[in-house]
Motif scaffolding. Structure first.
Motif, short mmCIF file in Angstrom:
data_model
loop_
_atom_site.label_atom_id
_atom_site.label_comp_id
_atom_site.label_asym_id
_atom_site.label_seq_id
_atom_site.Cartn_x
_atom_site.Cartn_y
_atom_site.Cartn_z
N CYS A 85 11.79 -14.00 -1.92
CA CYS A 85 11.11 -12.68 -1.51
C CYS A 85 9.37 -12.95 -1.51
CB CYS A 85 11.19 -11.51 -2.74
SG CYS A 85 10.15 -10.13 -2.45
N LEU A 86 8.97 -12.39 -0.38
CA LEU A 86 7.57 -12.61 -0.12
C LEU A 86 6.74 -11.49 -0.45
CD1 LEU A 86 5.31 -14.58 0.90
CD2 LEU A 86 5.54 -13.87 3.05
N THR A 87 5.87 -11.23 -1.29
CA THR A 87 5.10 -10.23 -1.74
C THR A 87 3.85 -10.31 -1.53
OG1 THR A 87 6.34 -9.93 -3.71
CG2 THR A 87 4.49 -8.63 -3.70
N LEU A 88 3.10 -9.43 -0.71
CA LEU A 88 1.90 -9.49 -0.07
C LEU A 88 0.89 -8.23 -0.28
CD1 LEU A 88 2.99 -10.63 3.69
CD2 LEU A 88 2.05 -12.24 1.68
N ILE A 89 -0.34 -8.53 -0.50
CA ILE A 89 -1.06 -7.15 -0.51
C ILE A 89 -1.75 -6.83 0.75
CG2 ILE A 89 -3.32 -6.35 -1.69
CD1 ILE A 89 -0.98 -7.37 -3.57
N VAL A 90 -1.61 -5.45 0.83
CA VAL A 90 -1.97 -4.92 2.19
C VAL A 90 -3.23 -4.01 2.05
CG1 VAL A 90 -1.35 -2.99 3.81
CG2 VAL A 90 0.46 -4.68 3.01
N ASP A 91 -4.13 -4.04 3.15
CA ASP A 91 -5.46 -3.47 3.22
C ASP A 91 -5.42 -2.35 3.93
OD1 ASP A 91 -7.02 -4.94 1.42
OD2 ASP A 91 -8.30 -5.92 3.15
N ILE A 92 -4.78 -2.52 5.12
CA ILE A 92 -4.57 -1.15 5.95
C ILE A 92 -3.16 -1.21 6.53
CG2 ILE A 92 -5.55 -0.21 8.38
CD1 ILE A 92 -8.07 -1.82 7.80
N ILE A 93 -2.72 0.31 6.64
CA ILE A 93 -1.59 0.65 7.10
C ILE A 93 -1.81 1.49 8.46
CG2 ILE A 93 1.06 1.30 6.63
CD1 ILE A 93 -1.65 0.79 3.74
N LEU A 94 -0.81 1.18 9.56
CA LEU A 94 -0.88 2.29 10.66
C LEU A 94 0.63 2.60 10.71
CD1 LEU A 94 -3.03 0.11 13.21
CD2 LEU A 94 -3.77 1.84 11.81
N ARG A 95 0.52 3.75 11.50
CA ARG A 95 1.92 4.28 11.70
C ARG A 95 1.99 5.11 12.88
NH1 ARG A 95 5.45 8.72 9.37
NH2 ARG A 95 7.46 8.11 9.33
N THR A 96 2.89 5.32 13.95
CA THR A 96 2.80 6.00 14.83
C THR A 96 4.30 6.30 15.42
OG1 THR A 96 1.85 6.83 17.03
CG2 THR A 96 2.75 4.66 16.74
N SER A 97 4.63 7.35 16.11
CA SER A 97 5.91 7.56 16.74
C SER A 97 5.95 7.33 18.19
CB SER A 97 6.34 9.07 16.58
OG SER A 97 7.54 9.43 17.24
N ASN A 98 6.79 6.23 18.73
CA ASN A 98 7.04 6.11 20.01
C ASN A 98 8.21 6.34 20.44
OD1 ASN A 98 4.50 4.78 20.84
ND2 ASN A 98 4.99 2.89 19.52
N SER A 99 8.46 7.63 20.63
CA SER A 99 9.89 8.50 20.67
C SER A 99 10.42 8.20 22.28
CB SER A 99 9.91 9.79 20.35
OG SER A 99 9.23 10.04 18.84
N LYS A 100 11.70 8.08 22.24
CA LYS A 100 12.34 8.18 23.70
C LYS A 100 13.23 9.15 23.88
CE LYS A 100 12.08 2.96 23.61
NZ LYS A 100 12.84 1.60 23.75
N ASP A 101 13.50 9.41 25.12
CA ASP A 101 14.40 10.36 25.45
C ASP A 101 15.86 9.63 25.71
OD1 ASP A 101 14.31 9.06 27.96
OD2 ASP A 101 13.32 10.36 28.95
N ALA A 102 16.70 10.42 26.07
CA ALA A 102 18.14 10.22 26.08
C ALA A 102 18.28 8.90 27.15
CB ALA A 102 18.92 11.30 26.49
N ASP A 103 17.43 8.95 28.24
CA ASP A 103 17.22 7.65 29.12
C ASP A 103 16.67 6.58 28.60
OD1 ASP A 103 18.96 9.04 30.63
OD2 ASP A 103 17.04 10.28 31.69
N GLY A 104 16.30 6.47 27.32
CA GLY A 104 15.39 5.29 26.77
C GLY A 104 13.78 5.21 27.41
N LYS A 105 13.54 6.38 28.00
CA LYS A 105 12.05 6.35 28.36
C LYS A 105 11.10 6.80 27.35
CE LYS A 105 13.20 6.85 33.28
NZ LYS A 105 12.85 7.44 34.49
N LEU A 107 8.71 9.32 25.29
CA LEU A 107 8.25 10.70 25.80
C LEU A 107 6.69 10.94 25.90
CD1 LEU A 107 10.59 12.40 23.19
CD2 LEU A 107 10.86 12.28 25.60
N TYR A 108 5.93 9.96 25.36
CA TYR A 108 4.57 10.02 25.38
C TYR A 108 4.00 8.76 25.71
CZ TYR A 108 5.73 14.31 22.86
OH TYR A 108 6.13 15.62 22.61
N ASP A 109 2.79 8.50 25.83
CA ASP A 109 2.15 7.25 25.98
C ASP A 109 2.35 6.41 24.88
OD1 ASP A 109 1.09 8.07 28.50
OD2 ASP A 109 -0.85 8.50 27.53
N TYR A 110 2.95 5.16 25.26
CA TYR A 110 3.19 4.03 24.14
C TYR A 110 1.98 3.59 23.31
CZ TYR A 110 4.98 -0.08 22.14
OH TYR A 110 5.48 -1.06 21.06
#
Length: 476
Positions: A85-105, A107-110
Motif C-alpha cells: 500500500c502506498l500512502t500519500l499526502i494530498v494538497d489539492i483535490i479536483l472533482r468534476t462530472s463528465n457525464s455521457k448519454d446513451a450513445d457514449g457522447k 452531455l457537456y463540455d469535457y
C-alpha cells in the motif's frame, strides 16, 4: 457549494499501473494495486522513493463516476510504501462530472482537469464583505414578493494583476433556485462569489496562488486571518464567465488547517465592504499580493475568539508600521538622517583608502553595508506614519470609543513609545485588555496601517476618510 467529501474511494492509474484508491481525512490517499501487479508496484515505489512529490497530479475516477485529480504535497511520509500500500499526502483535490448519454457522447463540455480559465471562492468570509442579499430587489414588504435583480445591477468587475498575469477580479451572487424544484420544500440559498477570470487558460499550479491572494484580500477586509472555510470551484471554458451567477463546473478542495472560519455578522462593523471600496479595488488586490508592495498583516486575529492583544500582536503591528514607513519613505523620511548616512559612507571610504591593510576587505564591506540600515528610531517611524492619517483616525475613534481619548501629539508620541517599549521588553505573551492600553493606541495604529495601504493603492485622503467612516459606522 463544494461536493468533495473528506472520504471516498475509486480507481486511478499511477506508474502506468491501474490501482484502487481510498481517500480519507481530507488529505490521505492510499493506493493499492491489483494482486497481479504488486511486485511491479513495489519496484516502481522503490525507484521513486524520496521523490514522490515529483509525481505532481494523479488522475482517477471515484466510486460515483466523477473524474478526480490529486496534487501531492511536497512533504511525504518517510515510509510511504508499506505492505503493498502506498500512502500519500494530498494538497489539492479536483472533482468534476463528465457525464455521457446513451450513445457514449459527453452531455457537456469535457473537463480534462489540466487547467482553468476562472476560479470561484464562496463562504462566510465572502458573504461578510458583500452580502448576497444585494441580489434582491428592495420592494414593499407588504407585497410578500421576492424579486431577483439581474447581475448587471449589482455585480462588480475590477481589472487587476496577479503573479504578473492580468485578470479580472469579479464579485457576483449565485442563487440556488430550489424554488423551481418540485422534489424539495427548500427555497434554496444565495451566496456571494469572488471570481478571478483570466484571458488565457492557466495551469493548475495557479490554483494555490489564486487561493492565497483571495484569502489575503478577505483577511484584510474582515480583519481576521482564519479564512479557512472557503469553497472553491474552477471553470474551464473558452467563453468568458464574467458576472454569471452559476455554480462552477469543477469542485476544488485545498488541504488546510481545520479551524473555525470567519462568521457572517450584521451590522458589519470594523469590516471593509466591497460596495464602498470603489474602482481602485483592483489596485488594492494587486498591492496586497505583490512581493514588492504587500503589507504586514500578521497582527490580525487568527481565530474568532482571539480578541486580546499580546506581545506577538504588538511586535507584528510595530513591524507593519515600520514596513509602511519604508514604503512611504519619500514622504516620511528625515532628510537629516539621509545626509548623516551619506557622510558616514564617505568617511568609511576615505578611511579604507588611507588604511587598506588595517581591516580586510570583507570587514570594510560589512561595515559599509550596515550604514544603509541606519534610520529613525521605531517610535519616530510609527509616529510619522500615524500623523499622516491622524485627523481621519482621531475623528472616528473619538466617536466609537466609550473612553475619553487624549489624542494630542505629545500624548500620542508618549503612547507610541509605551507600545514600542513593550515590544522591546516583553519576554512572554502577556495579554492586555482594551482598558489597559492607553488611549486605544494599539487600535489607532492598526487603522493607520489600513490607511497607509489604501493610500499606496491610489486612494485619496478624502476617499480614505469616507472608507474609514463607513468602517466604523457601517454606512452602506
Amino acid at each position: 457549494m463544494n461536493t468533495i467529501k473528506d472520504t471516498f474511494i475509486g480507481r486511478l492509474a499511477i506508474f502506468e499501473i491501474d490501482c484502487f484508491f481510498s481517500f480519507s481525512d481530507g488529505y490521505s490517499l492510499k493506493i493499492i494495486p491489483k494482486t497481479e501487479d504488486i511486485d511491479l508496484f513495489r519496484l516502481k515505489c522503490k525507484e521513486t522513493s524520496g521523490s514522490l512529490s515529483s509525481l505532481d497530479w494523479i488522475y482517477g475516477v471515484d466510486d460515483w463516476g466523477f473524474d478526480v485529480a490529486f496534487l501531492l504535497s511536497e512533504y511525504q511520509l518517510p515510509m510511504a510504501y508499506h505492505e503493498g500500500c502506498l500512502t500519500l499526502i494530498v494538497d489539492i483535490i479536483l472533482r468534476t462530472s463528465n457525464s455521457k448519454d446513451a450513445d457514449g457522447k459527453y452531455l457537456y463540455d469535457y473537463n480534462d482537469l489540466h487547467g482553468f480559465t476562472a476560479i470561484d471562492f464562496t463562504g462566510n468570509a465572502v458573504d461578510s464583505i458583500l452580502s448576497p442579499k444585494i441580489a434582491i430587489k428592495k420592494v414593499n414588504v407588504a407585497s410578500q414578493c421576492i424579486e431577483w435583480l439581474p447581475p448587471q445591477v449589482y455585480a462588480k468587475i475590477f481589472s487587476t494583476t496577479l503573479n504578473g498575469t492580468k485578470c479580472n477580479l469579479i464579485f457576483t451572487v449565485v442563487v440556488d433556485r430550489n424554488d423551481l424544484s418540485v422534489d424539495t420544500t427548500d427555497l434554496g440559498k444565495s451566496y456571494s462569489v469572488v471570481r478571478l477570470e483570466f484571458n488565457e487558460r492557466q495551469s493548475l499550479s495557479m490554483i494555490k496562488i489564486c487561493w492565497q491572494a483571495v484569502c489575503t484580500l478577505l483577511a484584510f477586509c474582515v480583519g481576521q486571518y482564519n479564512i479557512t472555510d472557503t469553497n472553491i470551484g474552477l471553470w474551464d471554458k473558452n467563453q468568458s464567465i464574467g458576472i454569471a451567477g452559476f455554480r462552477s463546473q469543477i469542485d476544488c478542495a485545498i488541504n488546510t488547517e481545520k479551524v473555525e472560519g470567519v462568521k457572517f455578522q450584521y451590522p458589519a462593523f470594523y469590516r471593509f465592504q466591497i460596495n464602498y471600496l470603489g474602482e481602485k479595488l483592483g489596485k488594492l488586490f494587486e498591492l496586497l499580493n505583490c512581493e514588492n508592495t504587500r503589507p504586514i498583516l500578521d497582527f490580525l486575529p487568527r481565530t474568532n475568539s482571539d480578541n486580546g492583544v499580546d506581545k506577538n500582536k504588538i511586535r507584528e503591528l510595530c513591524t507593519a508600521l515600520e514596513v509602511e514607513f519604508n514604503y512611504l519613505n519619500k514622504e516620511t523620511a528625515n532628510p537629516a538622517v539621509t545626509t548623516l548616512v551619506d557622510n558616514l559612507k564617505r568617511q568609511v571610504k576615505a578611511f579604507r583608502k588611507e588604511n587598506p591593510d588595517i581591516l580586510n576587505g570583507s570587514t570594510y564591506d560589512y561595515i559599509y553595508g550596515t550604514l544603509k540600515h541606519i534610520s529613525l528610531p521605531a517610535k519616530e517611524k510609527l509616529w510619522r506614519v500615524y500623523r499622516k492619517y491622524a485627523a481621519i483616525i482621531d475623528k472616528e475613534t473619538k466617536q466609537a470609543n466609550r473612553f475619553i481619548i487624549n489624542n494630542s501629539e505629545t500624548q500620542t508620541l508618549k503612547d507610541i513609545g509605551w507600545l514600542v517599549n513593550l515590544r522591546n521588553s516583553l519576554t512572554h505573551s502577556t495579554k492586555f485588555t482594551e482598558d489597559e492600553i492607553p488611549n486605544a493606541i494599539y487600535f489607532r495604529l492598526k487603522i493607520a496601517v489600513y490607511c497607509s495601504v489604501f493610500e499606496r493603492s491610489g486612494y485619496s485622503l478624502e476617499e480614505i476618510s469616507d472608507i474609514i467612516k463607513r468602517y466604523f459606522r457601517y454606512i452602506i
